[in-house]
Design a protein around this motif. Sequence first.
Motif, PDB file in Angstrom:
ATOM      1  N   GLN A 154       0.836  -1.220   0.226  1.00 64.20           N
ATOM      2  CA  GLN A 154      -0.228  -0.284  -0.009  1.00 64.20           C
ATOM      3  C   GLN A 154       0.720   1.498   0.363  1.00 64.20           C
ATOM      4  OE1 GLN A 154      -2.609  -0.536   3.757  1.00 64.20           O
ATOM      5  NE2 GLN A 154      -0.595   0.768   4.633  1.00 64.20           N
ATOM      6  N   TRP A 155       0.439   2.002  -0.462  1.00 66.68           N
ATOM      7  CA  TRP A 155       1.239   3.419  -0.851  1.00 66.68           C
ATOM      8  C   TRP A 155       0.463   4.293   0.319  1.00 66.68           C
ATOM      9  CZ3 TRP A 155       5.172   4.023  -4.115  1.00 66.68           C
ATOM     10  CH2 TRP A 155       4.704   3.510  -5.268  1.00 66.68           C
ATOM     11  N   VAL A 156       1.913   5.210   0.998  1.00 63.28           N
ATOM     12  CA  VAL A 156       1.632   6.523   2.101  1.00 63.28           C
ATOM     13  C   VAL A 156       0.019   6.726   2.040  1.00 63.28           C
ATOM     14  CG1 VAL A 156       3.346   5.744   3.377  1.00 63.28           C
ATOM     15  CG2 VAL A 156       3.701   7.662   1.689  1.00 63.28           C
ATOM     16  N   ASP A 157       0.119   7.313   0.763  1.00 59.21           N
ATOM     17  CA  ASP A 157      -1.101   8.112   0.772  1.00 59.21           C
ATOM     18  C   ASP A 157      -2.779   7.518   0.531  1.00 59.21           C
ATOM     19  OD1 ASP A 157      -0.693   7.258  -1.905  1.00 59.21           O
ATOM     20  OD2 ASP A 157       0.029   9.347  -2.896  1.00 59.21           O
ATOM     21  N   GLN A 158      -2.571   6.616   0.644  1.00 57.91           N
ATOM     22  CA  GLN A 158      -3.842   5.128   0.406  1.00 57.91           C
ATOM     23  C   GLN A 158      -4.231   5.326  -1.363  1.00 57.91           C
ATOM     24  OE1 GLN A 158      -4.975   3.527   3.140  1.00 57.91           O
ATOM     25  NE2 GLN A 158      -2.928   5.190   3.962  1.00 57.91           N
ATOM     26  N   THR A 159      -2.993   5.730  -2.247  1.00 59.73           N
ATOM     27  CA  THR A 159      -3.263   5.802  -3.805  1.00 59.73           C
ATOM     28  C   THR A 159      -3.819   4.038  -3.711  1.00 59.73           C
ATOM     29  OG1 THR A 159      -1.674   7.577  -3.979  1.00 59.73           O
ATOM     30  CG2 THR A 159      -2.181   5.598  -6.044  1.00 59.73           C
ATOM     31  N   PRO A 160      -4.870   3.471  -4.459  1.00 57.10           N
ATOM     32  CA  PRO A 160      -5.157   1.941  -4.566  1.00 57.10           C
ATOM     33  C   PRO A 160      -3.287   1.738  -5.533  1.00 57.10           C
ATOM     34  CG  PRO A 160      -6.527   3.619  -5.380  1.00 57.10           C
ATOM     35  CD  PRO A 160      -5.462   4.204  -5.069  1.00 57.10           C
ATOM     36  N   TYR A 161      -2.990   0.116  -4.572  1.00 52.52           N
ATOM     37  CA  TYR A 161      -1.639   0.251  -5.428  1.00 52.52           C
ATOM     38  C   TYR A 161      -2.700  -1.129  -6.803  1.00 52.52           C
ATOM     39  CZ  TYR A 161       1.973  -3.407  -5.848  1.00 52.52           C
ATOM     40  OH  TYR A 161       2.780  -4.626  -6.045  1.00 52.52           O
ATOM     41  N   ASN A 162      -2.027  -0.837  -7.400  1.00 50.33           N
ATOM     42  CA  ASN A 162      -1.814  -2.093  -8.525  1.00 50.33           C
ATOM     43  C   ASN A 162      -0.356  -2.071  -9.413  1.00 50.33           C
ATOM     44  OD1 ASN A 162      -2.712  -2.348 -11.256  1.00 50.33           O
ATOM     45  ND2 ASN A 162      -3.223  -0.323 -12.378  1.00 50.33           N
TER      46      ASN A 162
END
Length: 213
Positions: A154-162
């Motif tokens: 997961q990214w720290v800024d809550q960007t969806p992980y793809n």
Amino acid sequence: MTSEITYAEVRFKNESKSSGTKSEPPAAPKEKTSPYKSNPGFSKALFLSLLILLLLLAISFFIAFIIFFQKYSHLLKEKKTVKEFTHTALDCMKENLTMEDKNWNESEKNCSGMKAHLLVINTKAEQEFITGKLDKNWAYFVGLSDPEGTGHWQWVDQTPYNQSATFWHPGEPSSHPDERCAALNARWQNWGLNDIPCGESHRSICKVMKIYL
């Protein structure tokens, strides 16, 4: 032959003063009068009207000056704000983007202290732009982690992980349970993401959040 003498009384119109009769003095010329008689009340009212008009003009000018000054001050403040918050991507990268060796948690904490976060990469072009400014002899922590070690990144800024839009080195991320944090490094001169232990000390990259003006 006898001559007859006749006496007649002759009077002249212009009689002298000695005749004993009083003559009336000549009439004085009449003073020409203006059709507009002098009116003190009218002059006073006119003066007051002019005074009030000048006062109203002065008040209007003063109000207009205040409005203009406020707008001008607001404009200067806006220009100052824009000047303070305008940065180019290259300047931010040179001055604020990378930090000295720390572990992943310390790196994220330092970025947060600058109102930023560890780098989040959204496109291949963004990664290539950033890595073009980095030293290939170093690894750089980014804002991607697997806190539970279960493979859920997961990214720290809550960007969806793809995963298909995340640019790992071939064979990465590995399945090693201790390698829960991601870093950018150059392998065989090619940049990509690699999972490494979060406690290792590496450089890091901070990404400043967007500022809307």
